[in-house]
Design an enzyme around this catalytic site. Structure first.
Site, mmCIF file in Angstrom:
data_model
loop_
_atom_site.group_PDB
_atom_site.id
_atom_site.type_symbol
_atom_site.label_atom_id
_atom_site.label_comp_id
_atom_site.label_asym_id
_atom_site.label_seq_id
_atom_site.Cartn_x
_atom_site.Cartn_y
_atom_site.Cartn_z
ATOM 1 N N ILE A 17 43.546 30.233 25.396
ATOM 2 C CA ILE A 17 44.016 31.522 25.520
ATOM 3 C C ILE A 17 45.088 31.539 26.511
ATOM 4 O O ILE A 17 45.195 31.078 27.691
ATOM 5 C CB ILE A 17 43.079 32.577 26.190
ATOM 6 C CG1 ILE A 17 41.571 32.542 25.108
ATOM 7 C CG2 ILE A 17 43.426 33.819 26.522
ATOM 8 C CD1 ILE A 17 41.960 33.062 23.821
ATOM 9 N N LYS A 18 46.309 31.901 25.667
ATOM 10 C CA LYS A 18 47.696 31.884 26.616
ATOM 11 C C LYS A 18 47.658 32.989 27.470
ATOM 12 O O LYS A 18 47.758 34.328 27.056
ATOM 13 C CB LYS A 18 48.770 31.769 25.555
ATOM 14 C CG LYS A 18 50.344 31.464 26.304
ATOM 15 C CD LYS A 18 51.278 31.663 25.387
ATOM 16 C CE LYS A 18 51.276 30.519 24.321
ATOM 17 N NZ LYS A 18 52.354 30.511 23.515
ATOM 18 N N ILE A 19 48.068 32.714 28.856
ATOM 19 C CA ILE A 19 48.001 34.028 29.791
ATOM 20 C C ILE A 19 49.078 33.837 30.722
ATOM 21 O O ILE A 19 49.629 32.498 31.255
ATOM 22 C CB ILE A 19 46.855 33.665 30.768
ATOM 23 C CG1 ILE A 19 45.333 34.109 29.896
ATOM 24 C CG2 ILE A 19 46.803 34.824 31.922
ATOM 25 C CD1 ILE A 19 44.223 33.853 30.510
ATOM 26 N N VAL A 72 46.518 31.169 21.590
ATOM 27 C CA VAL A 72 46.564 32.632 21.320
ATOM 28 C C VAL A 72 46.704 33.591 22.627
ATOM 29 O O VAL A 72 45.867 33.545 23.285
ATOM 30 C CB VAL A 72 45.504 33.053 20.372
ATOM 31 C CG1 VAL A 72 45.599 34.377 20.079
ATOM 32 C CG2 VAL A 72 45.432 32.290 19.035
#
Length: 377
Positions: A158-160, A122
């Site tokens: 977590i997509k960063i 996400v």
């Protein structure tokens, strides 16, 4: 250069799911493949159809916007607004909109997570891509929301964005001084410098964008060869793999190739297996279909690693990202490579524009709900 005969297609803007590399058997030949599907009604059906090949899923503001723009998913917006009102009670429109935005991003990922068995990626808001502290705080909020919806932390990535600030945030999340780690998937990878920095920071996954790397080199006046062995995006993946293997980063930071335009690219990038290619790939449903129907694929050849001078590897990240020398060296090398300096900003601009549209939709819903409540009173 010779032309291989594959035809590049427009990069799908709706890729949403990620799966681990799985072999597809076709007449005693093996093709390494995985798949990427979207959170729209049509593609939820396809997720079920390809479930045996899928393990994980990803989403981002652009994908959520595409989903909620369809009438059958408009309720996601209202559900998010209702959640924000319940969670905050009396609060400003801005505060309610922010919470609704987080909830909408999480909800689409959760819907897919209920189909696939593995991890869910996400995205943080791309508009904070250059703010380390904001990325850290937002990541913790998203993880908390996912855990409330019974998605355990072990299934969360977590997509960063892989800016320097984003990599700093990922390092802090992956290796906290206290508490449980939050695992990360670094997106918008276009260069070896970024890949090295991410591995030094100890992130879980990096996502090099195959097609966009080729776009860059084509735009720079390089030879527009269709020879897959010379595809710049595929060569980048092999270079990263060789570097990771030589330094002992293999298996610690996984390579997830993304942005494919043709089945032949997938076959080429995976023909050496994990030894010479990615650990994971993402692709849209039509490419997975094409991969499944492919026959008589050549057996896996031996991979000859790209030579790596370990002594020459720069150190961008040590125990923390507070090194002025590391930050300066990273900035210098990014500018020398050029591609990431341009393509990361370009990608963030696109994702940020979609995030703003999504936020504006939610803000209107919040304001409409407030007026309705006042009218009842």
């Amino acid at each position: 250069m010779a032309t291989s005969g594959y035809k590049a297609q427009s990069e799908p803007s709706y890729c949403a799911t990620r799966v681990s590399v799985l072999p597809l058997i076709r007449r005693n030949s093996i093709v390494s493949c995985t798949s990427s599907l979207v959170g729209l009604k049509k593609n939820f059906v396809e997720i079920n159809e390809f479930q045996e090949d899928l393990t994980d899923a990803t989403t981002n503001p652009s994908l959520v916007l595409a989903a909620v723009s369809k009438p059958e998913y408009a309720h996601v917006l209202q559900d998010a607004v209702d959640f924000a009102r319940r969670r905050l009670g009396p609060a400003s429109v801005r505060e309610q909109t922010a919470v609704a935005m987080d909830r909408a991003l999480v909800q689409v990922g959760v819907n897919i997570a209920r189909i696939v068995p593995g991890r869910v990626s996400v995205s943080v808001d791309p508009r904070i891509g250059y703010d380390t502290l904001a990325i850290i705080n937002k990541s913790k909020i998203l993880v908390a929301l996912l855990e409330e919806l019974e998605i355990p932390r072990s299934r969360i990535l977590i997509k960063i964005p892989a800016t320097y600030e984003g990599i700093c945030a990922a390092q802090a999340l992956e290796h906290p001084s206290a508490g449980e780690p939050i695992h990360t998937n670094m997106t918008l990878i276009f260069s070896r410098v970024q890949a090295i920095a991410c591995a030094q920071a100890g992130v879980s996954v990096i996502s090099p964008f195959i097609g966009r790397v080729k776009d860059w080199w084509d735009s720079q006046g390089g030879p527009r060869s269709q020879e897959l062995s010379q595809h710049p995006g595929i060569l980048l993946v092999r270079d990263i793999r060789s570097t990771y293997a030589a330094h002992g980063w293999g298996g610690k930071t996984h390579i997830m190739a993304a942005g494919f335009r043709a089945v032949e690219e997938i076959v080429e990038v995976g023909k050496y297996g994990v030894e010479g290619g990615p650990d994971l790939v993402t692709l849209p449903p039509h490419l997975l279909n094409g991969l499944r129907s492919r026959e008589n694929v050549e057996p896996r050849p031996k991979f000859d690693s790209v030579p790596v001078d370990l002594a020459a590897l720069p150190e961008y990240f040590a125990s923390t990202c507070n090194s002025a020398q590391g930050a300066s060296l990273y900035a210098q090398h990014i500018m020398e490579e050029k591609i990431a300096a341009v393509k990361v900003a370009e990608g963030l601009a696109k994702f940020s524009a979609d995030a703003q549209v999504l936020e504006d939709l939610l803000k209107r819903r919040v304001m409409e709900s407030t007026v309705e409540v006042l009218a009842v009173l």
